[in-house]
Design an enzyme around this catalytic site. Structure first.
Site, mmCIF file in Angstrom:
data_model
loop_
_atom_site.group_PDB
_atom_site.id
_atom_site.type_symbol
_atom_site.label_atom_id
_atom_site.label_comp_id
_atom_site.label_asym_id
_atom_site.label_seq_id
_atom_site.Cartn_x
_atom_site.Cartn_y
_atom_site.Cartn_z
ATOM 1 N N ASP A 1 0.855 -1.184 0.000
ATOM 2 C CA ASP A 1 0.000 0.000 0.000
ATOM 3 C C ASP A 1 0.896 1.240 0.000
ATOM 4 O O ASP A 1 1.881 1.311 0.735
ATOM 5 C CB ASP A 1 -0.917 0.011 1.236
ATOM 6 C CG ASP A 1 -2.046 1.010 1.090
ATOM 7 O OD1 ASP A 1 -3.206 0.574 0.971
ATOM 8 O OD2 ASP A 1 -1.777 2.240 1.077
ATOM 9 N N ILE A 2 0.535 2.213 -0.811
ATOM 10 C CA ILE A 2 1.344 3.437 -0.954
ATOM 11 C C ILE A 2 1.314 4.283 0.319
ATOM 12 O O ILE A 2 2.213 5.095 0.547
ATOM 13 C CB ILE A 2 0.847 4.231 -2.183
ATOM 14 C CG1 ILE A 2 1.936 5.113 -2.767
ATOM 15 C CG2 ILE A 2 -0.406 5.031 -1.870
ATOM 16 C CD1 ILE A 2 1.552 5.738 -4.116
ATOM 17 N N ASN B 1 -12.931 -3.217 1.913
ATOM 18 C CA ASN B 1 -13.887 -2.122 1.972
ATOM 19 C C ASN B 1 -14.762 -2.167 0.722
ATOM 20 O O ASN B 1 -14.276 -2.453 -0.374
ATOM 21 C CB ASN B 1 -13.154 -0.775 2.027
ATOM 22 C CG ASN B 1 -12.321 -0.633 3.290
ATOM 23 O OD1 ASN B 1 -12.744 -1.036 4.365
ATOM 24 N ND2 ASN B 1 -11.124 -0.074 3.162
ATOM 25 N N VAL C 1 -10.484 3.053 -3.891
ATOM 26 C CA VAL C 1 -10.080 2.606 -5.230
ATOM 27 C C VAL C 1 -11.095 1.575 -5.714
ATOM 28 O O VAL C 1 -11.301 0.540 -5.080
ATOM 29 C CB VAL C 1 -8.659 1.999 -5.215
ATOM 30 C CG1 VAL C 1 -8.299 1.442 -6.583
ATOM 31 C CG2 VAL C 1 -7.630 3.048 -4.775
ATOM 32 N N HIS D 1 -9.967 -5.247 -3.819
ATOM 33 C CA HIS D 1 -8.671 -5.579 -3.198
ATOM 34 C C HIS D 1 -8.906 -5.899 -1.735
ATOM 35 O O HIS D 1 -9.869 -5.425 -1.124
ATOM 36 C CB HIS D 1 -7.675 -4.416 -3.337
ATOM 37 C CG HIS D 1 -8.187 -3.108 -2.822
ATOM 38 N ND1 HIS D 1 -9.038 -2.310 -3.555
ATOM 39 C CD2 HIS D 1 -8.005 -2.468 -1.645
ATOM 40 C CE1 HIS D 1 -9.346 -1.243 -2.853
ATOM 41 N NE2 HIS D 1 -8.733 -1.307 -1.678
ATOM 42 N N MET D 2 -7.980 -6.670 -1.182
ATOM 43 C CA MET D 2 -8.025 -7.037 0.229
ATOM 44 C C MET D 2 -6.774 -6.480 0.899
ATOM 45 O O MET D 2 -5.665 -6.647 0.395
ATOM 46 C CB MET D 2 -8.054 -8.567 0.344
ATOM 47 C CG MET D 2 -8.057 -9.113 1.751
ATOM 48 S SD MET D 2 -7.997 -10.930 1.712
ATOM 49 C CE MET D 2 -9.679 -11.311 1.285
ATOM 50 N N HIS D 3 -6.976 -5.792 2.027
ATOM 51 C CA HIS D 3 -5.844 -5.286 2.800
ATOM 52 C C HIS D 3 -5.358 -6.381 3.747
ATOM 53 O O HIS D 3 -6.167 -7.014 4.436
ATOM 54 C CB HIS D 3 -6.272 -4.088 3.667
ATOM 55 C CG HIS D 3 -6.761 -2.896 2.900
ATOM 56 N ND1 HIS D 3 -6.001 -1.755 2.726
ATOM 57 C CD2 HIS D 3 -7.935 -2.655 2.266
ATOM 58 C CE1 HIS D 3 -6.695 -0.865 2.033
ATOM 59 N NE2 HIS D 3 -7.876 -1.384 1.741
HETATM 60 P P1 AMP Z 1 -9.643 1.313 -0.093
HETATM 61 O O1 AMP Z 1 -9.978 2.470 0.771
HETATM 62 O O2 AMP Z 1 -9.985 -0.014 0.534
HETATM 63 O O3 AMP Z 1 -10.177 1.464 -1.502
HETATM 64 O O4 AMP Z 1 -8.073 1.275 -0.169
HETATM 65 C C1 AMP Z 1 -7.348 1.848 -1.202
HETATM 66 C C2 AMP Z 1 -5.906 1.775 -0.784
HETATM 67 O O5 AMP Z 1 -5.119 1.886 -1.933
HETATM 68 C C3 AMP Z 1 -5.472 2.883 0.174
HETATM 69 O O6 AMP Z 1 -4.987 2.292 1.374
HETATM 70 C C4 AMP Z 1 -4.397 3.631 -0.598
HETATM 71 O O7 AMP Z 1 -3.336 4.043 0.228
HETATM 72 C C5 AMP Z 1 -3.951 2.592 -1.613
HETATM 73 N N1 AMP Z 1 -3.420 3.110 -2.853
HETATM 74 C C6 AMP Z 1 -3.938 4.101 -3.643
HETATM 75 N N2 AMP Z 1 -3.177 4.277 -4.743
HETATM 76 C C7 AMP Z 1 -2.166 3.366 -4.648
HETATM 77 C C8 AMP Z 1 -1.048 3.052 -5.471
HETATM 78 N N3 AMP Z 1 -0.792 3.708 -6.602
HETATM 79 N N4 AMP Z 1 -0.212 2.075 -5.056
HETATM 80 C C9 AMP Z 1 -0.437 1.410 -3.909
HETATM 81 N N5 AMP Z 1 -1.471 1.659 -3.097
HETATM 82 C C10 AMP Z 1 -2.319 2.624 -3.451
#
Ligand code: AMP
Ligand code: ZN
Length: 113
Positions: free
Chosen positions: A29-30, A86, A95, A99-101
């Protein structure tokens, strides 16, 4: 172009891909919220959990398998970790690509929102 996670999955964004197979790609995660914060991301662009069809739902099991394996690799299997998906605006999804954190490496708070 389109979706940032589709670009990462396609290798168009230079980044550290920690794991990949035919179905998923895993990257950092960025904006990490914990010492370990990885995103287990399907190659297929499914906008959210709400758009996941019944035929696609075995993918979630595979994502959990991959997350468990990555947790071992990252050394947090014993200490514990959290998997989060989420969904939608009120679910905190930023995003629009499923995706799964995988979060761990510190004591996570108990609150869920
Ligand atoms: P969500 O709120 O579950 O949609 O999580 C989106 C996640 O994507 C957030 O934790 C961001 O920090 C992460 N994110 C957004 N852009 C990027 C990227 N280019 N590379 C890696 N992680 C990202
Ligand atoms: Zn996408």
């Amino acid at each position: 172009m389109e979706c940032i996670f589709c670009q990462i999955v396609a290798g168009k964004v230079p980044g550290e891909i920690l794991y990949q197979d035919e179905e998923v790609v895993v990257f950092h995660d960025i904006n990490p919220q914990a010492p370990v914060h990885l995103l287990i991301t399907p190659r297929k662009h499914i906008p959210s959990l709400a758009q996941l069809s019944e035929v696609e739902s075995p993918l979630i099991g595979h994502m959990v398998d991959v997350a468990n394996e990555l947790a071992k690799r990252e050394g947090i299997s014993e200490s514990g970790y959290r998997l989060v998906i989420n969904c939608g605006e009120e679910g905190g999804q930023l995003v629009a690509h499923l995706h799964m954190h995988l979060l761990g490496g510190r004591q996570l708070r108990g609150g869920l929102g």
